[in-house]
Design a protein around this motif. Structure first.
Motif, PDB file in Angstrom:
ATOM      1  N   LEU A 156      -6.320  -7.506  -2.657  1.00 29.67           N
ATOM      2  CA  LEU A 156      -7.143  -6.779  -0.652  1.00 29.67           C
ATOM      3  C   LEU A 156      -6.109  -7.023   0.235  1.00 29.67           C
ATOM      4  O   LEU A 156      -5.743  -6.471   1.521  1.00 29.67           O
ATOM      5  N   ARG A 157      -5.382  -8.538   0.355  1.00 27.75           N
ATOM      6  CA  ARG A 157      -4.825  -8.817   1.101  1.00 27.75           C
ATOM      7  C   ARG A 157      -3.337  -8.415   1.262  1.00 27.75           C
ATOM      8  O   ARG A 157      -1.933  -8.784   0.345  1.00 27.75           O
ATOM      9  N   LEU A 158      -2.714  -7.165   1.208  1.00 35.18           N
ATOM     10  CA  LEU A 158      -1.224  -6.181   0.790  1.00 35.18           C
ATOM     11  C   LEU A 158      -0.704  -6.268   2.475  1.00 35.18           C
ATOM     12  O   LEU A 158      -1.707  -6.644   4.280  1.00 35.18           O
ATOM     13  N   PRO A 159       0.514  -6.603   2.641  1.00 35.24           N
ATOM     14  CA  PRO A 159       1.448  -7.131   3.888  1.00 35.24           C
ATOM     15  C   PRO A 159       1.509  -6.189   4.513  1.00 35.24           C
ATOM     16  O   PRO A 159       1.281  -6.091   6.033  1.00 35.24           O
ATOM     17  N   ASP A 160       0.893  -4.861   4.589  1.00 33.39           N
ATOM     18  CA  ASP A 160       0.894  -3.407   5.183  1.00 33.39           C
ATOM     19  C   ASP A 160      -0.433  -2.563   5.410  1.00 33.39           C
ATOM     20  O   ASP A 160      -0.381  -2.057   6.776  1.00 33.39           O
ATOM     21  N   LYS A 161      -1.408  -2.588   4.602  1.00 34.60           N
ATOM     22  CA  LYS A 161      -2.987  -2.324   4.931  1.00 34.60           C
ATOM     23  C   LYS A 161      -3.836  -2.793   4.251  1.00 34.60           C
ATOM     24  O   LYS A 161      -3.415  -3.583   3.162  1.00 34.60           O
ATOM     25  N   ALA A 196       0.598  -1.112  -0.207  1.00 31.75           N
ATOM     26  CA  ALA A 196       0.270  -0.047   0.067  1.00 31.75           C
ATOM     27  C   ALA A 196       0.962   1.647  -0.268  1.00 31.75           C
ATOM     28  O   ALA A 196       0.673   2.545  -0.640  1.00 31.75           O
ATOM     29  N   GLN A 197       2.087   1.114   1.178  1.00 32.61           N
ATOM     30  CA  GLN A 197       2.384   2.611   0.665  1.00 32.61           C
ATOM     31  C   GLN A 197       3.761   3.004  -0.706  1.00 32.61           C
ATOM     32  O   GLN A 197       3.565   4.130  -0.932  1.00 32.61           O
ATOM     33  N   SER A 198       4.165   2.026  -1.243  1.00 31.47           N
ATOM     34  CA  SER A 198       4.239   2.201  -3.288  1.00 31.47           C
ATOM     35  C   SER A 198       2.787   2.828  -3.807  1.00 31.47           C
ATOM     36  O   SER A 198       3.306   3.717  -4.156  1.00 31.47           O
ATOM     37  N   ALA A 199       2.042   2.282  -3.128  1.00 29.69           N
ATOM     38  CA  ALA A 199       0.876   2.297  -4.529  1.00 29.69           C
ATOM     39  C   ALA A 199       1.102   4.118  -4.310  1.00 29.69           C
ATOM     40  O   ALA A 199       0.592   4.798  -5.005  1.00 29.69           O
ATOM     41  N   GLU A 200       0.726   4.137  -2.567  1.00 27.88           N
ATOM     42  CA  GLU A 200       0.370   5.791  -2.346  1.00 27.88           C
ATOM     43  C   GLU A 200       1.415   6.594  -3.228  1.00 27.88           C
ATOM     44  O   GLU A 200       0.941   7.578  -3.747  1.00 27.88           O
ATOM     45  N   VAL A 241      -8.603  -0.384   2.973  1.00 30.70           N
ATOM     46  CA  VAL A 241      -8.346   1.405   2.984  1.00 30.70           C
ATOM     47  C   VAL A 241      -8.078   1.979   2.818  1.00 30.70           C
ATOM     48  O   VAL A 241      -8.096   2.942   2.605  1.00 30.70           O
ATOM     49  N   LEU A 242      -7.042   1.396   2.049  1.00 28.13           N
ATOM     50  CA  LEU A 242      -6.564   1.691   0.625  1.00 28.13           C
ATOM     51  C   LEU A 242      -7.376   2.868   0.040  1.00 28.13           C
ATOM     52  O   LEU A 242      -7.174   4.088  -0.471  1.00 28.13           O
TER      53      LEU A 242
END
Length: 225
Positions: free
Chosen positions: A52-57, A33-37, A61-62
């Protein structure tokens, strides 16, 4: 079409990137999610494919945070079989479409094309370089009005070049778009693909040139006159 692929499973992401690129899309991968943001903040995308099953978020939520800051990029969510609750929550949070794993690549491509058409409210525009035309809706190339028959790798390479016509594309970047990330092929293999493309473009007003130190560029010969 520029697609952001948010997927943490490396093998799935590599397969999707390769397959979408060979079909004429321009996929970019975010493993979390962080990279995507960060990528969404720095670049514009025609659509997002999100697991949906991302390691950080969690992906929902994203998605919620995207919509809260006014990001209306179409989002297609990949869900597990029977995950009705995720689909309902996703729709409420602003998801545009869903695809249940496992899925057929052809269905993913069709759904992405439909999402982009709806979001733009019109047909996806054609890209042109001289007499070379790329219809990003049908993902077909034509040259001087005739369909240009290409192999999947030739198609993937030319799709990248025509999208950035007039600007050089780095050799490593072009290679990654055309070949698998875990491919045993040498980076020099892209030159074989480009050689075949040059032969197919020979005699037309379009050419692929090597820009020393920068990579390869598609240009119209008419622009030089």
């Amino acid at each position: 079409m520029r697609i952001l692929l948010v997927e943490d499973e490396r093998e799935m992401a590599a397969w999707l990137e390769r397959a979408l690129a060979q079909s004429g899309f321009l996929p970019e991968h975010a493993p979390d999610a962080q990279s995507a943001e960060q990528m969404l903040a720095s670049a514009g995308y025609d659509a997002v494919v999100m697991d949906l099953r991302l390691p950080d978020k969690h992906g929902l939520v994203l998605l919620r945070e995207m919509r809260n800051r006014g990001d209306v990029t179409p989002v297609l969510i990949l869900t597990a079989q029977g995950a009705l609750q995720d689909r309902v929550r996703g729709l409420n949070l602003g998801a545009d479409d869903f695809l249940t794993k496992p899925f057929a690549l052809e269905e993913l491509e069709a759904r992405l094309a439909a999402l982009v058409r709806r979001s733009r409210g019109r047909k996806v525009p054609r890209m042109e370089c001289g007499s070379l035309v790329y219809d990003s809706e049908s993902r077909a190339f034509s040259l001087d009005g005739a369909i240009l028959h290409l192999t999947p790798r030739e198609h993937a390479a030319l799709a990248v070049l025509v999208t950035r016509s007039g600007m050089p594309v780095e050799k490593s970047q072009l290679f990654n778009r055309v070949f698998e990330h875990d491919s045993d092929s040498s980076p020099d293999a892209i030159e074989v693909v480009l050689h075949r493309l040059r032969k197919k473009l020979a005699g037309s007003d379009v050419r692929i040139v090597t820009v020393r130190g920068l990579g390869y560029m598609l240009e119209s010969i008419l622009d030089d006159t």
